[in-house]
Design a protein around this motif. Structure first.
Motif, PDB file in Angstrom:
ATOM      1  N   ALA A 146       0.831  -1.208   0.000  1.00 24.27           N
ATOM      2  CA  ALA A 146       0.000   0.000   0.000  1.00 24.27           C
ATOM      3  C   ALA A 146       0.864   1.256   0.000  1.00 24.27           C
ATOM      4  O   ALA A 146       0.590   2.223  -0.725  1.00 24.27           O
ATOM      5  CB  ALA A 146      -0.934  -0.003   1.207  1.00 24.27           C
ATOM      6  N   LEU A 151      -1.224  -1.246  -5.011  1.00 22.87           N
ATOM      7  CA  LEU A 151      -2.551  -1.848  -4.831  1.00 22.87           C
ATOM      8  C   LEU A 151      -3.573  -1.334  -5.832  1.00 22.87           C
ATOM      9  O   LEU A 151      -4.748  -1.186  -5.538  1.00 22.87           O
ATOM     10  CB  LEU A 151      -3.046  -1.598  -3.404  1.00 22.87           C
ATOM     11  N   PRO A 163      -3.956  -7.342  -3.058  1.00 22.05           N
ATOM     12  CA  PRO A 163      -2.940  -7.975  -3.919  1.00 22.05           C
ATOM     13  C   PRO A 163      -3.233  -9.453  -4.135  1.00 22.05           C
ATOM     14  O   PRO A 163      -3.754 -10.128  -3.245  1.00 22.05           O
ATOM     15  CB  PRO A 163      -1.646  -7.775  -3.130  1.00 22.05           C
TER      16      PRO A 163
END
Length: 306
Positions: A146, A151, A163
């Motif tokens: 992130a 993402l 993911p």
């Protein structure tokens, strides 16, 4: 002490035959790294907490795969008897793989200074979330990805997505293997063990380099900007086309009877790829030695195993 010991088949001989690995790492990065070392011929003892490795509950089949060829011992390391048993295992080990935070290792007597004083020949690979001095900062694969923009596609308006690959964990596992091999090699020269940290956030940052340098951003050279390196809708499903090199691109266009002249090549290729199913295009690509593959969904992945 709670002990549940199980020995699997002996690992095949390899370059690490005779090397003894001790691991207290659970979940993904440590077990993946140890499985790789075992595949290279090392012997391994894995110490799990009394409740076992959480990966066993989340994915029993993968847990079994990663534990194959290892001795699994369950110990309560909060109990003196458990710590005594761990100390015996440390005395017989060449390398220790851990995935606990630094303060947790200190509480167990596994801080580097104390550990090195007791076992000067032991090599320690510490898998951590973030590099020192932030190695006590909590994190997991999801947060590392992130923080690096991994993402989502990055296109305006796109929602982030979970993911499908544990990129940081798996990259960190490979890095842990490299560090373990380097430490064992150095010990052969110096006669003493060493400690190294493998930060999963650093491993994820390395994996994010193509995005950071613009290659895989939407419209980038490897992000859909090249007409022959992108996804196309087929009559059923999607096909991944990766004819990046000139000789692949030339042969692709010749076989499809598509000209690379002025105009929208993507649109012309899209029209052709829409005439067959994705699986038919994959077979066609193999027949003509071209890198094409059907984009598979979860329900069609089983046949890819081994």
């Amino acid at each position: 002490m709670t002990a549940n010991e199980a020995c699997a088949d002996e690992p095949a001989a390899g370059p690490l035959t005779g090397v003894r690995i001790l691991s207290t790492a659970v979940n993904v990065p440590g077990p993946v790294a140890v499985a790789r070392l075992v595949a290279l011929g090392a012997e391994a003892v894995k110490v799990e907490p009394p409740d076992g490795d959480p990966l066993e509950a989340a994915s029993p089949a993968w847990y079994e795969e990663l534990s194959a060829g290892q001795q699994v011992v369950r110990l309560d390391l909060k109990d003196p008897a458990g710590r005594d048993r761990l100390e015996q295992l440390l005395a017989a080990a060449d390398a220790l793989i851990t995935s606990s935070r630094a303060r947790a290792l200190e509480r167990l007597g596994l801080g580097w200074e104390a550990l090195h004083a007791r076992h000067p020949g032991l090599c320690h690979v510490a898998v951590v979330g973030h590099p020192a001095p932030a190695d006590d900062l909590p994190g997991h694969d999801l947060t590392y990805q992130a923080a690096l923009g991994l993402l989502g596609s990055g296109a305006p308006g796109d929602e982030p997505r979970m993911p499908v690959v544990l990129l940081a964990d798996l990259a960190g596992a490979e890095r842990a293997v490299t560090e373990a091999l380097a430490a064992l090699l150095a010990r052969g020269t110096t006669g003493t063990g060493s400690r190294c940290e493998v930060a999963l956030s650093d491993a994820a940052e390395t994996m994010a380099a193509p995005l950071r340098h613009g290659l895989t951003v939407p419209g980038g050279a490897l992000g859909g900007g090249h007409p022959a390196y992108r996804l196309y809708a087929a009559r059923h499903g999607h096909v991944a086309v990766a004819c990046l090199e000139p000789h692949f691109l030339t042969r692709l266009l010749e076989l499809l009877e598509v000209t690379d002249d002025a105009g929208d090549l993507v649109e012309r290729l899209a029209g052709v790829f829409g005439t067959r199913t994705a699986s038919e295009w994959e077979a066609w690509g193999r027949e003509h030695d071209l890198p094409l593959a059907e984009v598979r969904r979860g329900e069609r992945l089983g046949h890819l195993r081994h």
